[in-house]
Design an enzyme around this catalytic site. Sequence first.
Site: not given
Length: 478
Positions: A188, A258, A351, A361, A372
């Site tokens: 990623q 991420h 979200e 949060y 997953y």
Amino acid sequence: MLSLRSAPSAVLSVAFPLLFLSGCNDSAAARSAEETYQQFCMSCHGENLRGGIAPTMLDDEWAHGGTDEAITQQIIAGNPTAGMPAFGETLSDAEVRSLVVYIREQRARHAAHPPPAPTAGDDQIVVTADHRFRVETVTDAVDQPWGINWLPDGTLLITEKTGGLRLWKDGILTDPIKGTPKVDALSQAGLFDAVAHPEHAKNGWIYLSFADLQTKLNGSRLSLTKIVRGRIADHTWTDEQTIYEGPIEHYRKAGGYHFGSRIVFDDAGYLFFSIGDRGAQQQAQDLTLPNGKVHRVFDDGRIPSDNPFVDQPGAVPSIWSYGHRNPQGLAFHPDDGALWAAEHGPRGGDELNVVYPSLNYGWPVITYGMNYNGTPITSETARDGMEQPILHWTPSIAVCGIDFYDADRFPAWKGNLLVTALAQRHLRRVVITDGVVTDQEIILQDAGRNRDVSTGPDGLIYLALNGPDKIVRLVPID
Ligand code: HEC
């Protein structure tokens, strides 16, 4: 005690994992939601929830309301007189939560979501509730476009995940700018966002976020989201300055997950950026680490003295809010200036949050999703001292970039939030009234993985798509 057994070492090696399994009902050792469903539910509710001797869960005929709470309650307490056993003793709360996510997923899969819009051929007309438009290809000569943003002169900045920064204007796409930072592009990782300084016309600054690759610690390949600014002169990246760079101890194995990394400026000129949890979930709760956070700095990288954790010993002083998984969309509301963040969740639990300083949060302590592989994360979706999302998408749509539509070419959409979805390959508009989501509509389906959205100075909606890799724009037909 051991003397009672003939093979004490074998006893120990068996007893330990058993102890571990039974004491660990609420976490990683648990079954996946698929397995739980097959083992405990399928004999009555049928394959894929389609029904059998017990009712289907695919239609909208709920005996008990069909909310998350009602379904949870039915599974835990059952309705024995009507033939629904209670599973509160058999299943952990976290497994029950993962079943709820699984039920939501199966229902969404079953609902023949009628494509509200045809796929995006250049001459096709897409019809939505309020507007009709055509999808025009701006360019397809780009490699995995990630971020799209505008310079004040109407030039589009396009980043490519693989490291290229290109400019597009009046139908002409440049080659990648020479000399931009070398990036980690595994998994990623990559070059992420490119954003103009609010006073770019005067100072020429452009900000980049990317996965910075380092090998200086024992030669192992490590990376972390880094922010720099620089200028473009003679098609070359120059004058580079570092705006945010973590110490090497905060870097994690190159590639992986991420990175967050969206960049936005507010009206006062503060720069906000996100860093995802980098796959280390618990670190999102740790204020001494930069991952799993939204950050705020001055345009030159200095730390504002009123940042919420500047006085907390050991805390990373740029942190603005925490407990985030992977916020890949950031945008300021055009009316009240609130910072909205779209956060890519696990399986379930994408979200939409409004981000305020110092607040937690919740990731991964509370979440609406599961892992997953279908194993539970937790049963907790709310806790005191942790913020609830304005909205969560379960099943996940795989949210990425967002933008408030604040132009005139699509008047009925003014003030709506445009939200891109990767896995579900769509663009949706979210209607927000007084801070509450009142409606949602998918306005483009199946044009590709929607990576980023940005309103052009021409009032048209530009989209970065992956697979096929291209930039398109929505052009209204009156
Ligand atoms: C022995 C058969 C049986 C098994 C096994 C079973 N159910 Fe049920 N279930 C039923 C019946 C019958 C009903 C309808 C009860 C009623 O009308 O209230 C029901 C109702 C429900 C409802 C409420 C539906 C509504 O309309 O509100 C949910 C949710 C549910 N089951 C989930 C599950 C899940 C999840 C499992 C597995 C963990 C499971 N059930 C296992 C028989 C079963």
